[in-house]
Scaffold this active site. Structure first.
Site, PDB file in Angstrom:
ATOM      1  N   ASP A   9       0.876  -1.222  -0.158  1.00 57.15           N
ATOM      2  CA  ASP A   9       0.129  -0.037  -0.031  1.00 57.15           C
ATOM      3  C   ASP A   9       0.977   1.385  -0.064  1.00 57.15           C
ATOM      4  O   ASP A   9       2.274   1.068   0.362  1.00 57.15           O
ATOM      5  CB  ASP A   9      -0.972   0.029   1.212  1.00 57.15           C
ATOM      6  CG  ASP A   9      -1.979   1.147   1.411  1.00 57.15           C
ATOM      7  OD1 ASP A   9      -2.335   1.776   0.158  1.00 57.15           O
ATOM      8  OD2 ASP A   9      -2.019   1.879   2.277  1.00 57.15           O
ATOM      9  N   SER A  10       0.364   2.310  -0.302  1.00 59.07           N
ATOM     10  CA  SER A  10       1.139   3.694  -0.360  1.00 59.07           C
ATOM     11  C   SER A  10       1.641   4.037   1.117  1.00 59.07           C
ATOM     12  O   SER A  10       2.686   4.610   1.480  1.00 59.07           O
ATOM     13  CB  SER A  10       0.180   4.701  -0.771  1.00 59.07           C
ATOM     14  OG  SER A  10      -0.853   4.993   0.071  1.00 59.07           O
ATOM     15  N   TYR A  41      -1.157   8.715  -2.444  1.00 60.86           N
ATOM     16  CA  TYR A  41      -1.235   8.588  -3.735  1.00 60.86           C
ATOM     17  C   TYR A  41      -2.396   9.425  -4.276  1.00 60.86           C
ATOM     18  O   TYR A  41      -2.396   9.652  -5.400  1.00 60.86           O
ATOM     19  CB  TYR A  41      -1.404   7.089  -4.187  1.00 60.86           C
ATOM     20  CG  TYR A  41      -0.051   6.025  -4.203  1.00 60.86           C
ATOM     21  CD1 TYR A  41       1.108   6.655  -3.658  1.00 60.86           C
ATOM     22  CD2 TYR A  41      -0.153   4.903  -4.628  1.00 60.86           C
ATOM     23  CE1 TYR A  41       2.193   5.961  -3.586  1.00 60.86           C
ATOM     24  CE2 TYR A  41       1.191   4.152  -4.614  1.00 60.86           C
ATOM     25  CZ  TYR A  41       2.267   4.489  -3.979  1.00 60.86           C
ATOM     26  OH  TYR A  41       3.159   3.815  -3.933  1.00 60.86           O
ATOM     27  N   GLY A  42      -3.388   9.514  -3.623  1.00 54.21           N
ATOM     28  CA  GLY A  42      -4.624   9.816  -4.054  1.00 54.21           C
ATOM     29  C   GLY A  42      -4.677  11.102  -4.933  1.00 54.21           C
ATOM     30  O   GLY A  42      -5.507  11.366  -5.806  1.00 54.21           O
ATOM     31  N   ASN A  73      -6.933   0.846  -3.036  1.00 52.55           N
ATOM     32  CA  ASN A  73      -7.933   1.336  -4.041  1.00 52.55           C
ATOM     33  C   ASN A  73      -7.062   1.813  -5.257  1.00 52.55           C
ATOM     34  O   ASN A  73      -7.672   1.389  -6.368  1.00 52.55           O
ATOM     35  CB  ASN A  73      -9.040   1.939  -3.363  1.00 52.55           C
ATOM     36  CG  ASN A  73      -9.761   1.025  -2.672  1.00 52.55           C
ATOM     37  OD1 ASN A  73     -10.786   0.496  -2.951  1.00 52.55           O
ATOM     38  ND2 ASN A  73      -9.313   0.959  -1.203  1.00 52.55           N
ATOM     39  N   THR A  74      -6.563   2.967  -4.804  1.00 49.47           N
ATOM     40  CA  THR A  74      -5.948   3.988  -5.893  1.00 49.47           C
ATOM     41  C   THR A  74      -5.132   3.056  -6.832  1.00 49.47           C
ATOM     42  O   THR A  74      -5.126   3.448  -7.982  1.00 49.47           O
ATOM     43  CB  THR A  74      -5.289   5.018  -4.985  1.00 49.47           C
ATOM     44  OG1 THR A  74      -6.048   5.457  -4.009  1.00 49.47           O
ATOM     45  CG2 THR A  74      -4.908   6.248  -6.198  1.00 49.47           C
ATOM     46  N   THR A 184      -8.145   1.909   1.683  1.00 48.75           N
ATOM     47  CA  THR A 184      -7.766   0.993   2.838  1.00 48.75           C
ATOM     48  C   THR A 184      -7.450   1.770   4.108  1.00 48.75           C
ATOM     49  O   THR A 184      -7.736   1.342   5.106  1.00 48.75           O
ATOM     50  CB  THR A 184      -6.878   0.138   2.432  1.00 48.75           C
ATOM     51  OG1 THR A 184      -5.770   0.738   1.875  1.00 48.75           O
ATOM     52  CG2 THR A 184      -7.044  -1.012   1.568  1.00 48.75           C
TER      53      THR A 184
END
Ligand code: DGL
Length: 256
Positions: A9-10, A41-42, A73-74, A184
């Site tokens: 994940d980020s 990241y969004g 998700n991104t 998340t």
């Protein structure tokens, strides 16, 4: 030798998936990679998100994982399909906003999705809505600023509370009876979201469903039950975060 499962994940958000994955598959070894130096990241461009995801996946492959979970998700929206093409021998599990189960369980046909700007403006969420919404209304809400606060350990702060009110209240006023956790990181403030939304609103967090999906996509044959943590950010800080969030005392190693 049993190989580990990589989870990426980020930042800390994917730990919500790791937590359930460890419960479901206690003998598996996991490698959790957090790209904290480049999070969030969004608000980044799709090219940036793709190249960071590729870098992380390469690192996990270098560590000989038998499968990769993109617990973001991104990044899943931007890069999952291309990762599958680039690394056809590696099974991938991704995550996407749980529009289908939300529409199925909504009583009044009004559903809300909370996600990052990248996910809200991305093509995957749009296609999920056109595929599954049917006669229901699916409202999306980008939540800029929230990931940063959760990364800074401020999910319980007044600032987070104010942001959550700003994002959740309009959805509640619009009549949603179901809210999807579409990032998340937001799992860690799901209780606050539920408090603000009130008892009439059901919260859908797909973290455990993603953990379950690991068992379908990746061979479960581990014997070690260990987790190795890596971050591209400050390893000392992440070590402290693991202790604060999960009471887990573990080394954290640097990643590229
Ligand atoms: N946790 C991530 C997600 O599910 C991304 C957060 C971010 O870096 O913006 O979308």
């Amino acid at each position: 030798m049993a190989q580990p499962i990589g989870i990426f994940d980020s930042g800390l958000g994917g730990l919500s998936v790791l937590r359930y994955a460890k419960e479901r598959f206690p003998d598996e070894a996991f490698i959790y990679l957090a790209d904290q130096r480049r999070a969030p990241y969004g608000d980044r461009s799709r090219e940036e998100i793709f190249s960071y995801t590729n870098l992380a996946v390469n690192r996990l492959i270098e560590l000989e994982v038998k499968g990769v979970v993109i617990a973001c998700n991104t990044a899943s929206d931007v890069a999952l399909d291309r990762m599958r093409e680039l690394y056809p021998d590696i099974p991938f599990v991704g995550i996407e906003p749980a529009v289908k189960p939300a529409v199925a369980s909504s009583q009044n046909g009004i559903v809300g999705v909370l996600a990052t700007t990248g996910t809200v403006t991305g093509s995957r969420l749009r296609s999920l809505i056109s595929k599954y919404a049917g006669a229901s209304t699916v409202l999306t809400q980008a939540c800029p600023g929230l990931v940063e606060l959760i990364e800074d350990g401020l999910g319980d702060s007044k600032q987070a509370e104010a942001l959550l009110r700003e994002y959740v209240t309009p959805l509640v006023s619009a009549g949603v009876d179901t809210l999807v956790i579409g990032c998340t990181h937001y799992s860690f403030v799901a209780d606050r979201i539920s408090d603000i939304a009130g008892p009439g609103v059901r919260i859908i967090d797909p973290a455990d469903a993603v953990a379950k999906q690991i068992g379908r996509a990746i061979p479960i044959d581990g014997t070690a039950g260990l987790t190795r943590y890596e971050t591209s950010g400050d390893a000392v800080r992440m070590r402290r975060q693991l202790l604060e969030m999960f009471d887990e005392e573990s080394p954290v190693y640097p990643s590229p």
